[in-house]
Motif scaffolding. Sequence first.
Motif, PDB file in Angstrom:
ATOM      1  N   PHE A  47      20.676   9.975  -5.584  1.00 20.87           N
ATOM      2  CA  PHE A  47      21.517  11.175  -5.589  1.00 20.87           C
ATOM      3  C   PHE A  47      22.334  11.288  -4.300  1.00 20.87           C
ATOM      4  O   PHE A  47      23.243  12.111  -4.202  1.00 20.87           O
ATOM      5  CB  PHE A  47      20.656  12.431  -5.779  1.00 20.87           C
ATOM      6  N   ILE A  48      22.020  10.445  -3.315  1.00 23.73           N
ATOM      7  CA  ILE A  48      22.781  10.407  -2.066  1.00 23.73           C
ATOM      8  C   ILE A  48      23.696   9.186  -2.125  1.00 23.73           C
ATOM      9  O   ILE A  48      23.229   8.056  -2.219  1.00 23.73           O
ATOM     10  CB  ILE A  48      21.850  10.317  -0.837  1.00 23.73           C
ATOM     11  N   HIS A  49      24.988   9.391  -2.078  1.00 18.13           N
ATOM     12  CA  HIS A  49      25.930   8.297  -2.327  1.00 18.13           C
ATOM     13  C   HIS A  49      26.338   7.553  -1.069  1.00 18.13           C
ATOM     14  O   HIS A  49      26.758   6.401  -1.139  1.00 18.13           O
ATOM     15  CB  HIS A  49      27.174   8.842  -3.045  1.00 18.13           C
ATOM     16  N   SER A  50      26.230   8.175   0.074  1.00 17.06           N
ATOM     17  CA  SER A  50      26.616   7.536   1.329  1.00 17.06           C
ATOM     18  C   SER A  50      25.425   6.826   1.961  1.00 17.06           C
ATOM     19  O   SER A  50      24.328   7.386   2.046  1.00 17.06           O
ATOM     20  CB  SER A  50      27.170   8.588   2.297  1.00 17.06           C
ATOM     21  N   GLN A  51      25.636   5.585   2.420  1.00 18.32           N
ATOM     22  CA  GLN A  51      24.584   4.836   3.089  1.00 18.32           C
ATOM     23  C   GLN A  51      24.162   5.541   4.385  1.00 18.32           C
ATOM     24  O   GLN A  51      22.969   5.576   4.712  1.00 18.32           O
ATOM     25  CB  GLN A  51      25.067   3.413   3.390  1.00 18.32           C
ATOM     26  N   PHE A  52      25.133   6.074   5.097  1.00 18.89           N
ATOM     27  CA  PHE A  52      24.833   6.799   6.332  1.00 18.89           C
ATOM     28  C   PHE A  52      23.945   8.005   6.052  1.00 18.89           C
ATOM     29  O   PHE A  52      22.976   8.265   6.783  1.00 18.89           O
ATOM     30  CB  PHE A  52      26.135   7.254   7.004  1.00 18.89           C
ATOM     31  N   LEU A  53      24.249   8.738   4.984  1.00 19.42           N
ATOM     32  CA  LEU A  53      23.449   9.916   4.658  1.00 19.42           C
ATOM     33  C   LEU A  53      22.056   9.530   4.151  1.00 19.42           C
ATOM     34  O   LEU A  53      21.091  10.278   4.352  1.00 19.42           O
ATOM     35  CB  LEU A  53      24.172  10.774   3.626  1.00 19.42           C
ATOM     36  N   LYS A  54      21.940   8.375   3.514  1.00 16.98           N
ATOM     37  CA  LYS A  54      20.606   7.907   3.109  1.00 16.98           C
ATOM     38  C   LYS A  54      19.741   7.643   4.337  1.00 16.98           C
ATOM     39  O   LYS A  54      18.567   8.031   4.374  1.00 16.98           O
ATOM     40  CB  LYS A  54      20.724   6.635   2.260  1.00 16.98           C
ATOM     41  N   TRP A  55      20.313   6.995   5.340  1.00 14.03           N
ATOM     42  CA  TRP A  55      19.571   6.754   6.572  1.00 14.03           C
ATOM     43  C   TRP A  55      19.274   8.067   7.298  1.00 14.03           C
ATOM     44  O   TRP A  55      18.209   8.213   7.914  1.00 14.03           O
ATOM     45  CB  TRP A  55      20.347   5.803   7.485  1.00 14.03           C
ATOM     46  N   THR A  56      20.193   9.013   7.202  1.00 12.26           N
ATOM     47  CA  THR A  56      19.951  10.335   7.791  1.00 12.26           C
ATOM     48  C   THR A  56      18.756  11.002   7.126  1.00 12.26           C
ATOM     49  O   THR A  56      17.889  11.573   7.800  1.00 12.26           O
ATOM     50  CB  THR A  56      21.198  11.224   7.644  1.00 12.26           C
ATOM     51  N   ALA A  57      18.702  10.926   5.792  1.00  9.92           N
ATOM     52  CA  ALA A  57      17.588  11.518   5.050  1.00  9.92           C
ATOM     53  C   ALA A  57      16.270  10.855   5.432  1.00  9.92           C
ATOM     54  O   ALA A  57      15.237  11.537   5.588  1.00  9.92           O
ATOM     55  CB  ALA A  57      17.831  11.391   3.546  1.00  9.92           C
ATOM     56  N   ILE A  58      16.282   9.529   5.587  1.00  5.27           N
ATOM     57  CA  ILE A  58      15.067   8.800   5.977  1.00  5.27           C
ATOM     58  C   ILE A  58      14.612   9.213   7.371  1.00  5.27           C
ATOM     59  O   ILE A  58      13.429   9.461   7.611  1.00  5.27           O
ATOM     60  CB  ILE A  58      15.312   7.280   5.892  1.00  5.27           C
ATOM     61  N   LEU A  59      15.559   9.299   8.306  1.00  3.29           N
ATOM     62  CA  LEU A  59      15.215   9.669   9.676  1.00  3.29           C
ATOM     63  C   LEU A  59      14.645  11.085   9.738  1.00  3.29           C
ATOM     64  O   LEU A  59      13.605  11.312  10.379  1.00  3.29           O
ATOM     65  CB  LEU A  59      16.454   9.554  10.569  1.00  3.29           C
ATOM     66  N   ILE A  60      15.292  12.017   9.061  1.00  2.00           N
ATOM     67  CA  ILE A  60      14.800  13.404   9.063  1.00  2.00           C
ATOM     68  C   ILE A  60      13.433  13.486   8.394  1.00  2.00           C
ATOM     69  O   ILE A  60      12.538  14.201   8.864  1.00  2.00           O
ATOM     70  CB  ILE A  60      15.803  14.341   8.356  1.00  2.00           C
ATOM     71  N   SER A  61      13.254  12.744   7.300  1.00  2.06           N
ATOM     72  CA  SER A  61      11.956  12.750   6.606  1.00  2.06           C
ATOM     73  C   SER A  61      10.848  12.237   7.521  1.00  2.06           C
ATOM     74  O   SER A  61       9.748  12.800   7.562  1.00  2.06           O
ATOM     75  CB  SER A  61      12.032  11.875   5.352  1.00  2.06           C
ATOM     76  N   ALA A  62      11.139  11.157   8.259  1.00  2.00           N
ATOM     77  CA  ALA A  62      10.140  10.579   9.162  1.00  2.00           C
ATOM     78  C   ALA A  62       9.824  11.521  10.317  1.00  2.00           C
ATOM     79  O   ALA A  62       8.654  11.703  10.682  1.00  2.00           O
ATOM     80  CB  ALA A  62      10.638   9.236   9.693  1.00  2.00           C
ATOM     81  N   VAL A  63      10.855  12.122  10.901  1.00  2.00           N
ATOM     82  CA  VAL A  63      10.645  13.046  12.018  1.00  2.00           C
ATOM     83  C   VAL A  63       9.868  14.272  11.548  1.00  2.00           C
ATOM     84  O   VAL A  63       8.943  14.741  12.226  1.00  2.00           O
ATOM     85  CB  VAL A  63      11.998  13.459  12.642  1.00  2.00           C
ATOM     86  N   SER A  64      10.231  14.781  10.378  1.00  2.00           N
ATOM     87  CA  SER A  64       9.539  15.949   9.833  1.00  2.00           C
ATOM     88  C   SER A  64       8.064  15.660   9.597  1.00  2.00           C
ATOM     89  O   SER A  64       7.187  16.438  10.004  1.00  2.00           O
ATOM     90  CB  SER A  64      10.208  16.380   8.524  1.00  2.00           C
ATOM     91  N   ALA A  65       7.767  14.529   8.967  1.00  2.00           N
ATOM     92  CA  ALA A  65       6.371  14.174   8.693  1.00  2.00           C
ATOM     93  C   ALA A  65       5.605  13.934   9.989  1.00  2.00           C
ATOM     94  O   ALA A  65       4.460  14.388  10.143  1.00  2.00           O
ATOM     95  CB  ALA A  65       6.313  12.927   7.808  1.00  2.00           C
ATOM     96  N   GLY A  66       6.220  13.241  10.931  1.00  2.00           N
ATOM     97  CA  GLY A  66       5.548  12.950  12.189  1.00  2.00           C
ATOM     98  C   GLY A  66       5.174  14.208  12.956  1.00  2.00           C
ATOM     99  O   GLY A  66       4.048  14.342  13.455  1.00  2.00           O
ATOM    100  N   ILE A  67       6.112  15.148  13.036  1.00  2.00           N
ATOM    101  CA  ILE A  67       5.850  16.379  13.777  1.00  2.00           C
ATOM    102  C   ILE A  67       4.867  17.275  13.028  1.00  2.00           C
ATOM    103  O   ILE A  67       3.846  17.703  13.585  1.00  2.00           O
ATOM    104  CB  ILE A  67       7.170  17.143  14.040  1.00  2.00           C
ATOM    105  N   CYS A  68       5.147  17.543  11.771  1.00  2.00           N
ATOM    106  CA  CYS A  68       4.341  18.521  11.019  1.00  2.00           C
ATOM    107  C   CYS A  68       2.907  18.038  10.804  1.00  2.00           C
ATOM    108  O   CYS A  68       1.952  18.824  10.932  1.00  2.00           O
ATOM    109  CB  CYS A  68       5.006  18.823   9.678  1.00  2.00           C
TER     110      CYS A  68
END
Length: 292
Positions: A136-157
């Motif tokens: 559902f995310i069409h931009s490669q940059f935004l896919k990497w953004t989603a991955i980075l935010i997901s990892a940071v969110s999981a790591g912190i929380c």
Amino acid sequence: MLARPQNEQATGSAPGRWAKLRVTLRTIVSGLFLAIVSLNVWPVLLIILPLPLAASAEAAFLVSFVFWAGGGGPPHSTKSDRAASFRSGKLPVRRWVWGLCAALFFAVAVHASIVLLFRFVPFPVATFRNGYDLSFIHSQFLKWTAILISAVSAGICEEVGFRGYMQQPIEQRSGVLPAVLISSLFFMAVHLTKAWATLGMIPIVFGAGLLLGLLAWSAGSLLPGIIGHILMDIGLFAYWWTGLAGEFSARTISQTGMDRPFFIAAFTFVVSLGIVLFAIFKLQRMHPSATQ
């Protein structure tokens, strides 16, 4: 002094044990609640907002969450307890060095263990990709953004919830070993809901929980564990769960025999795990409580 009668000692110790059990249960519930609720803010934001806005909102939430969990904001009555659970305080440079060393090689050890697992049994691609569709995310940059935010969110929380608010209070009342075991068991249990939590992955998740628990205790801080957790999850999201960074195509050793890549993975795992354990040992020796 006169000794208390045996029956009085028994009845006197029972309320103490019950009080300790109640405190332990309360910290388990609070740690689970904090981890699960904070983790699910990001998926909700992804549903209701476009990804760039969702990423900005999640970044703002994580900053606020860390500030509050570390003892900032209301209520004032819980400020010191929140700071203690967050393991607030500055790390000296030497502890930062060993903490970062442990964090980096922790992530390497986890990924090497997964590689080894799927040299013994076939890699279930569809199972691992279940629930991690980024189409559902069409931009490669935004896919990497989603991955980075997901990892940071999981790591912190997860580190705040499991190694902070759950483990730290139990450490103070029952000791390090029970605290690390309890936080690791619940960390594992929460991840058993995932499709990728196959039988072979269970000991890897539990082992990761043990190492993160020992790292938080020995460093006297959640920060090295948060960094290690984020590094681990970037690899998990990008490679194992979405395939964005590449595909695992190695065949099992039942087909290839113990080839060179297998020995490299085994060597990497053993050395990385050894470095993590040595770093934890060094951190514990530097901890103020070790000199008391």
